[in-house]
Design a protein around this motif. Structure first.
Motif, short mmCIF file in Angstrom:
data_model
loop_
_atom_site.label_atom_id
_atom_site.label_comp_id
_atom_site.label_asym_id
_atom_site.label_seq_id
_atom_site.Cartn_x
_atom_site.Cartn_y
_atom_site.Cartn_z
N ALA A 160 0.84 -1.19 0.00
CA ALA A 160 0.00 0.00 0.00
C ALA A 160 0.88 1.25 0.00
N PRO A 161 0.49 2.31 -0.70
CA PRO A 161 1.31 3.53 -0.77
C PRO A 161 1.36 4.25 0.57
N LEU A 162 2.51 4.88 0.84
CA LEU A 162 2.70 5.62 2.08
C LEU A 162 2.66 7.12 1.89
N SER A 163 2.84 7.58 0.66
CA SER A 163 2.87 9.02 0.40
C SER A 163 1.47 9.61 0.48
N PRO A 164 1.37 10.92 0.73
CA PRO A 164 0.04 11.55 0.82
C PRO A 164 -0.71 11.45 -0.50
N ASP A 165 -1.96 11.05 -0.44
CA ASP A 165 -2.85 10.99 -1.59
C ASP A 165 -3.94 12.04 -1.37
#
Length: 459
Positions: A235-240
Motif C-alpha cells: 500500500a502507498p505511504l505518500s500523501p494521496d
C-alpha cells in the motif's frame, strides 16, 4: 436444502452460535477494554498528581481538560470512521485497499493536528475564558492548556492509527501502546511536577509537558506498526490528496455527531460554574473528578462499542446482514451487563474515591452524591455506547449527526436552566444522566430496530 434444526437440536445450535459470537466479541473487546481503561488514566494520573498541588490547580486542570477533550474529541472520527471503512474493505477481501485508506486517515490527522495546534496555542486564553472561570482557576488552566495543545498532532495521529488497527481486527497492539504510554506519562508527570534532586519541579506545567512527551512516544510506535503493515501489502505511504479529501468528507457527519456531544458536555461544565454554591473552585474541582471517573467508566463500557465498530463494518462489508443483527443483539446485552456491574462497583466505592485525588474535605463530601448519580446511569450508558458503536461501524453517520442535533436541542435548555437556577453540581449531573443519556438511548434504539442502517458492500 435440509430442514432447519428444531427442538433440542435447534437450541443447542443456537447456544453454539451465541458462544461463537461471544468469543468473537470478546476477542476484540477485551484488549480494547484494557486499552480504553488505560487511556483515561492519562487524566486520572494528572488529576491525582495535580490534585495534591491544591484545589485551584485541580480546578484549573478541570477547565483545561474540558477544552482539550472537546477539541480532540471533535476529531475522534479519525478513529471511528477509519475503523469502519478499513473493516468494510477487510470484509470485502481487499486488505491492501484497507491499509491505503488507513494511511490517508493518518495523513489527515497530521494536517488537522498542525492546524489545531497553531490555533489552540494562540487562542488558549479566550478558550479558558469561555467557561467563566475566575482568576484563581483561569491561571493554572491557561498554563496547562497552552502546553497541552502541543500534543494535539500526536494525539490525532494516535486516533487515526488506532482506527486502522481496529479495522484490521487488531486491538492488542493499541493495548500494548496504551499501557506503555500511560506508564511513561505517570513517571514523567511525577518527575516534572514535583522534581527530583536539585530539580524543583514545574508544577501544573510539568503535568502538561509530561503528557505531551508520552503522547509523542505512543504515536511514534503506532505509526511504525501501521507503516510496516502497509509496506507488507504494497500500500502507498505518500500523501494521496484525493484520498485525504475523501476521508475528510466521510468524516463530516461524525464530526457533527461528536460536536453535538462535546457541546453537551461543555454546557454541563458551564452549568456547574454558573450554579456553583459558595467557593467556585470546590464545585468545579468536584465536577472535574466526577467527569474524570465518568469518562473512565465510559471508556471501559466503550470497549464493546469498539468491537461493534470493527465487527459491524466487517460483517456488512462481507454482505452478512443476518450475522450483523445477531452480533448486535449479543453486544447490546453485554453492554447492559457491563453497565450494571460498573454502576454497582462505583456506588460501593464512591466514599473512598475523593481522598485519592484531593486533600479537600469539601470536595470529598460533595463528590459522593455526584458519583451515586453517575452509578445509577451506568446500565443505560452501556446500551447507548454499544448502539452508537454499531451505527458508526455501519457507516450510519448521517443519522447520528441528525440524532445528535436533536439530543442537544433537548438537553441544552434543561442543563442551562439547572445552572441558572443555582441547582448545584449534583442536579447538573442528574440532568446529564437522565436527560442527555436518556435522549441518546431513545434515538439509537429507534434506529437500531429498523433496517435502513444495514447497508452492505464496500464503503
Amino acid at each position: 436444502m435440509a430442514d432447519p434444526p428444531h427442538g433440542a437440536d435447534g437450541r443447542a445450535v443456537g447456544r453454539a452460535v451465541g458462544r461463537a459470537l461471544d468469543r468473537e466479541i470478546w476477542r476484540l473487546a477485551l484488549p480494547a477494554f484494557l486499552a480504553l481503561v488505560a487511556e483515561p488514566l492519562f487524566l486520572l494520573a494528572d488529576a491525582a498528581i495535580v490534585g495534591h498541588l491544591g484545589t485551584e490547580p485541580l480546578a484549573g486542570l478541570g477547565v483545561a481538560a474540558a477544552v482539550l477533550q472537546t477539541v480532540v474529541g471533535i476529531c475522534v472520527f479519525l478513529a471511528y470512521g477509519t475503523t469502519a471503512s478499513v473493516a468494510r474493505l477487510l470484509g470485502a477481501g481487499d486488505r491492501r485497499a484497507a491499509l491505503a485508506q488507513g494511511i490517508d486517515g493518518v495523513w489527515l490527522a497530521v494536517v488537522l493536528g498542525v492546524l489545531v495546534t497553531l490555533v489552540g496555542v494562540a487562542a488558549t486564553g479566550p478558550l479558558v475564558g469561555l467557561l467563566g472561570a475566575d482568576a484563581a482557576v483561569a491561571e493554572p488552566a491557561t498554563t496547562y492548556l497552552r502546553i497541552a495543545f502541543l500534543g494535539t498532532t500526536p494525539l490525532l495521529v494516535m486516533l487515526a492509527t488506532t482506527g486502522v488497527l481496529r479495522g484490521l481486527q487488531d486491538t492488542r497492539t493499541p493495548l500494548v501502546v496504551a499501557v506503555g504510554g500511560n506508564a511513561l506519562n505517570i513517571v514523567l508527570n511525577l518527575l516534572l511536577v514535583y522534581g527530583v534532586g536539585s530539580f524543583d519541579g514545574m508544577g501544573i506545567a510539568g503535568s502538561a509537558l509530561g503528557s505531551v512527551l508520552a503522547q509523542l512516544a505512543s504515536a511514534a510506535v503506532l505509526v511504525a506498526v501501521v507503516v510496516r503493515g502497509a509496506r507488507a501489502e504494497g500500500a502507498p505511504l505518500s500523501p494521496d490528496l484525493a484520498g485525504i479529501r475523501a476521508a475528510a468528507r466521510s468524516g463530516v457527519a461524525l464530526v457533527i455527531r461528536t460536536v453535538t456531544l462535546r457541546a453537551a458536555l461543555l454546557l454541563t461544565t458551564y452549568a456547574v460554574v454558573l450554579g456553583a454554591h459558595g467557593d467556585q473552585s470546590v464545585s468545579v474541582a468536584t465536577h472535574q473528578l466526577a467527569f474524570t471517573i465518568w469518562s473512565f467508566l465510559a471508556f471501559a463500557l466503550d470497549a464493546i462499542a469498539i468491537a461493534a465498530q470493527a465487527i459491524t463494518g466487517r460483517y456488512l462489508g462481507a454482505g452478512d446482514r443476518e450475522g450483523t443483527r445477531a452480533v448486535t443483539g449479543r453486544m447490546v446485552r453485554w453492554g447492559a451487563y457491563g453497565g450494571v456491574v460498573s454502576g454497582a462497583l462505583l456506588a460501593a466505592t464512591s466514599p473512598l474515591l475523593g481522598p485519592l485525588f484531593s486533600g479537600d474535605d469539601r470536595v470529598h463530601d460533595l463528590l459522593v452524591p455526584v458519583l451515586l448519580v453517575v452509578a445509577s446511569g451506568q446500565p443505560l450508558a452501556g446500551v447507548v455506547f454499544v448502539l452508537d458503536g454499531v451505527l458508526i461501524g455501519a457507516g450510519d453517520g448521517t443519522y447520528l449527526a441528525w440524532a445528535g442535533l436533536a439530543v442537544l436541542a433537548v438537553y441544552a435548555p434543561v442543563v442551562l436552566a439547572v445552572g441558572a437556577l443555582d441547582g448545584g453540581v449534583v442536579l447538573v449531573w442528574v440532568a446529564l444522566a437522565a436527560v442527555l443519556m436518556g435522549a441518546r438511548f431513545v434515538v439509537l434504539v429507534l434506529r437500531a430496530r429498523g433496517d435502513a442502517w444495514l447497508r452492505t458492500g464496500r464503503p
